[in-house]
Design a protein around this motif. Structure first.
Motif, PDB file in Angstrom:
ATOM      1  N   GLN A 186       0.848  -1.195   0.000  1.00 28.53           N
ATOM      2  CA  GLN A 186       0.000   0.000   0.000  1.00 28.53           C
ATOM      3  C   GLN A 186       0.884   1.245   0.000  1.00 28.53           C
ATOM      4  O   GLN A 186       1.986   1.225   0.529  1.00 28.53           O
ATOM      5  N   ASP A 187       0.322   2.305  -0.578  1.00 27.13           N
ATOM      6  CA  ASP A 187       1.145   3.492  -0.788  1.00 27.13           C
ATOM      7  C   ASP A 187       0.691   4.696   0.021  1.00 27.13           C
ATOM      8  O   ASP A 187       1.069   5.827  -0.291  1.00 27.13           O
ATOM      9  N   MET A 188      -0.130   4.467   1.055  1.00 27.74           N
ATOM     10  CA  MET A 188      -0.685   5.610   1.789  1.00 27.74           C
ATOM     11  C   MET A 188      -0.296   5.635   3.256  1.00 27.74           C
ATOM     12  O   MET A 188      -0.945   6.301   4.062  1.00 27.74           O
ATOM     13  N   ASP A 189       0.725   4.923   3.628  1.00 25.06           N
ATOM     14  CA  ASP A 189       1.230   5.001   4.997  1.00 25.06           C
ATOM     15  C   ASP A 189       0.179   4.575   6.035  1.00 25.06           C
ATOM     16  O   ASP A 189       0.137   5.088   7.158  1.00 25.06           O
ATOM     17  N   HIS A 190      -0.660   3.643   5.658  1.00 28.70           N
ATOM     18  CA  HIS A 190      -1.686   3.164   6.580  1.00 28.70           C
ATOM     19  C   HIS A 190      -1.090   2.255   7.642  1.00 28.70           C
ATOM     20  O   HIS A 190      -0.184   1.465   7.379  1.00 28.70           O
ATOM     21  N   GLU A 191      -1.622   2.379   8.857  1.00 27.37           N
ATOM     22  CA  GLU A 191      -1.132   1.567   9.966  1.00 27.37           C
ATOM     23  C   GLU A 191      -1.589   0.115   9.872  1.00 27.37           C
ATOM     24  O   GLU A 191      -0.843  -0.813  10.131  1.00 27.37           O
ATOM     25  N   ASN A 192      -2.849  -0.059   9.552  1.00 27.08           N
ATOM     26  CA  ASN A 192      -3.473  -1.383   9.680  1.00 27.08           C
ATOM     27  C   ASN A 192      -3.570  -2.081   8.341  1.00 27.08           C
ATOM     28  O   ASN A 192      -3.957  -1.485   7.342  1.00 27.08           O
ATOM     29  N   MET A 193      -3.219  -3.363   8.356  1.00 29.00           N
ATOM     30  CA  MET A 193      -3.343  -4.177   7.150  1.00 29.00           C
ATOM     31  C   MET A 193      -3.947  -5.520   7.506  1.00 29.00           C
ATOM     32  O   MET A 193      -3.733  -6.040   8.610  1.00 29.00           O
ATOM     33  N   PHE A 194      -4.684  -6.077   6.538  1.00 29.76           N
ATOM     34  CA  PHE A 194      -5.477  -7.275   6.785  1.00 29.76           C
ATOM     35  C   PHE A 194      -5.391  -8.223   5.597  1.00 29.76           C
ATOM     36  O   PHE A 194      -5.293  -7.784   4.451  1.00 29.76           O
ATOM     37  N   TRP A 195      -5.488  -9.517   5.901  1.00 38.23           N
ATOM     38  CA  TRP A 195      -5.690 -10.530   4.869  1.00 38.23           C
ATOM     39  C   TRP A 195      -7.002 -11.249   5.140  1.00 38.23           C
ATOM     40  O   TRP A 195      -7.225 -11.785   6.234  1.00 38.23           O
ATOM     41  N   TYR A 196      -7.858 -11.242   4.102  1.00 37.67           N
ATOM     42  CA  TYR A 196      -9.125 -11.958   4.153  1.00 37.67           C
ATOM     43  C   TYR A 196      -9.134 -13.036   3.080  1.00 37.67           C
ATOM     44  O   TYR A 196      -8.479 -12.921   2.045  1.00 37.67           O
ATOM     45  N   ARG A 197      -9.940 -14.014   3.343  1.00 34.23           N
ATOM     46  CA  ARG A 197     -10.180 -15.067   2.356  1.00 34.23           C
ATOM     47  C   ARG A 197     -11.668 -15.033   1.999  1.00 34.23           C
ATOM     48  O   ARG A 197     -12.513 -14.898   2.898  1.00 34.23           O
ATOM     49  N   GLN A 198     -11.976 -15.126   0.700  1.00 33.51           N
ATOM     50  CA  GLN A 198     -13.362 -15.074   0.255  1.00 33.51           C
ATOM     51  C   GLN A 198     -13.735 -16.357  -0.463  1.00 33.51           C
ATOM     52  O   GLN A 198     -13.104 -16.734  -1.444  1.00 33.51           O
ATOM     53  N   ASP A 199     -14.755 -17.022   0.036  1.00 33.21           N
ATOM     54  CA  ASP A 199     -15.257 -18.246  -0.580  1.00 33.21           C
ATOM     55  C   ASP A 199     -16.755 -18.112  -0.828  1.00 33.21           C
ATOM     56  O   ASP A 199     -17.463 -17.484  -0.017  1.00 33.21           O
ATOM     57  N   PRO A 200     -17.246 -18.703  -1.899  1.00 30.79           N
ATOM     58  CA  PRO A 200     -18.687 -18.584  -2.214  1.00 30.79           C
ATOM     59  C   PRO A 200     -19.558 -19.032  -1.048  1.00 30.79           C
ATOM     60  O   PRO A 200     -19.349 -20.095  -0.472  1.00 30.79           O
ATOM     61  N   GLY A 201     -20.522 -18.184  -0.720  1.00 30.58           N
ATOM     62  CA  GLY A 201     -21.453 -18.529   0.354  1.00 30.58           C
ATOM     63  C   GLY A 201     -20.925 -18.313   1.753  1.00 30.58           C
ATOM     64  O   GLY A 201     -21.671 -18.458   2.725  1.00 30.58           O
ATOM     65  N   LEU A 202     -19.652 -17.964   1.871  1.00 30.69           N
ATOM     66  CA  LEU A 202     -19.065 -17.764   3.203  1.00 30.69           C
ATOM     67  C   LEU A 202     -18.676 -16.320   3.453  1.00 30.69           C
ATOM     68  O   LEU A 202     -18.253 -15.972   4.570  1.00 30.69           O
ATOM     69  N   GLY A 203     -18.727 -15.490   2.456  1.00 26.04           N
ATOM     70  CA  GLY A 203     -18.328 -14.105   2.631  1.00 26.04           C
ATOM     71  C   GLY A 203     -16.830 -13.984   2.809  1.00 26.04           C
ATOM     72  O   GLY A 203     -16.056 -14.816   2.324  1.00 26.04           O
ATOM     73  N   LEU A 204     -16.412 -12.945   3.510  1.00 26.91           N
ATOM     74  CA  LEU A 204     -14.993 -12.708   3.765  1.00 26.91           C
ATOM     75  C   LEU A 204     -14.671 -13.131   5.192  1.00 26.91           C
ATOM     76  O   LEU A 204     -15.352 -12.732   6.133  1.00 26.91           O
ATOM     77  N   ARG A 205     -13.600 -13.890   5.311  1.00 21.84           N
ATOM     78  CA  ARG A 205     -13.160 -14.328   6.630  1.00 21.84           C
ATOM     79  C   ARG A 205     -11.745 -13.857   6.870  1.00 21.84           C
ATOM     80  O   ARG A 205     -10.894 -13.962   5.988  1.00 21.84           O
ATOM     81  N   LEU A 206     -11.498 -13.356   8.064  1.00 23.03           N
ATOM     82  CA  LEU A 206     -10.212 -12.768   8.387  1.00 23.03           C
ATOM     83  C   LEU A 206      -9.187 -13.833   8.729  1.00 23.03           C
ATOM     84  O   LEU A 206      -9.412 -14.684   9.596  1.00 23.03           O
ATOM     85  N   ILE A 207      -8.029 -13.764   8.085  1.00 21.24           N
ATOM     86  CA  ILE A 207      -6.958 -14.728   8.327  1.00 21.24           C
ATOM     87  C   ILE A 207      -5.976 -14.171   9.362  1.00 21.24           C
ATOM     88  O   ILE A 207      -5.743 -14.775  10.413  1.00 21.24           O
ATOM     89  N   TYR A 208      -5.386 -13.031   9.056  1.00 24.04           N
ATOM     90  CA  TYR A 208      -4.438 -12.352   9.938  1.00 24.04           C
ATOM     91  C   TYR A 208      -4.571 -10.856   9.721  1.00 24.04           C
ATOM     92  O   TYR A 208      -5.004 -10.401   8.669  1.00 24.04           O
ATOM     93  N   PHE A 209      -4.137 -10.089  10.720  1.00 25.46           N
ATOM     94  CA  PHE A 209      -4.036  -8.659  10.550  1.00 25.46           C
ATOM     95  C   PHE A 209      -2.850  -8.112  11.324  1.00 25.46           C
ATOM     96  O   PHE A 209      -2.266  -8.809  12.163  1.00 25.46           O
ATOM     97  N   SER A 210      -2.511  -6.877  11.013  1.00 29.93           N
ATOM     98  CA  SER A 210      -1.320  -6.258  11.597  1.00 29.93           C
ATOM     99  C   SER A 210      -1.603  -4.786  11.851  1.00 29.93           C
ATOM    100  O   SER A 210      -2.101  -4.085  10.965  1.00 29.93           O
TER     101      SER A 210
END
Lengths: 115, 113
Positions: free
Chosen positions: B25-49
């Motif tokens: 990312q190019d905006m000096d944001h503090e928080n970053m996240f990884w989500y996984r998206q599967d059909p019918g399950l929406g977005l699920r959070l894997i890890y964040f920082s």
């Protein structure tokens, strides 16, 4: 525990129809934030709106409007006079007020608008 | 405008391979996240920082690890890819504090064969 429910898995409408996407949330927090995101076929989620728990005013932005009702824990999204370009997956999400960051997403509603 | 760039749009890997998904990312944001998206399950959070070298487990961290050595980069690592990790992976960032919106990358569609 936090939970967001989007009961409508898929909705199909014909262009110019109005359509409402439902979102019901659960949280015990008194401070929280609600969001709607749009995911077009290209894949990138696009932010549409944020609402905090102390602001129950409905909002209108062009053809989009949102109805936030704490009494029923709902944050519904209405598209007026739908267009083909509105076809996308729409996600409702919740962020707790007591902790930083993470969003709790609903499972999404696939909206298809037919010409 | 905030730009969140994921290194690959599509990726095909073999079972057992070590896989790296990169997000910048190019905006000096503090928080970053990884989500996984599967059909019918929406977005699920894997890890964040929330900061460099800091990481927190989300809802489904098993089989994944992350690295954040620099503020702008957040990597998701599949130590030994398995077919059940075939999915769409979405990176997100936000400035913080808590009442800001998240910005998402375009996603990486990973297929493990």
């Amino acid at each position: 525990a936090q939970k967001v429910t989007q009961a409508q898995t898929e909705i199909s409408v014909v262009e110019k129809e109005d359509v409402t996407l439902d979102c019901v949330y659960e949280t015990r927090d008194t401070t929280y934030y609600l969001f709607w995101y749009k995911q077009p076929p290209s894949g990138e989620l696009v932010f549409l709106i944020r609402r905090n728990s102390f602001d129950e005013q409905n909002e209108i932005s062009g053809r989009y409007s949102w109805n936030f009702q704490k009494s029923t824990s709902s944050f519904n999204f209405t598209i007026t006079a739908s267009q083909v370009v509105d076809s996308a997956v729409y996600f409702c999400a919740l962020r707790r007020g007591s902790t930083l960051g993470r969003l709790y997403f609903g499972r999404g509603t696939q909206l298809t608008v037919w010409p | 405008d905030v730009k969140v760039t994921q290194s690959s749009r599509y990726l095909v890997k073999r079972t057992g391979e070590k896989v790296f998904l990169e997000c910048v990312q190019d905006m000096d944001h503090e928080n970053m996240f990884w989500y996984r998206q599967d059909p019918g399950l929406g977005l699920r959070l894997i890890y964040f920082s929330y900061d460099v070298k800091m990481k927190e487990k989300g809802d489904i961290p098993e089989g994944y690890s992350v690295s954040r050595e620099k503020k702008e980069r957040f990597s998701l690592i599949l130590e030994s890819a398995s077919t059940n990790q075939t999915s769409m992976y979405l990176c997100a960032t936000e400035r913080g504090p808590m009442n800001t919106e998240a910005f998402f990358g375009q996603g990486t569609r990973l297929t493990v064969v």
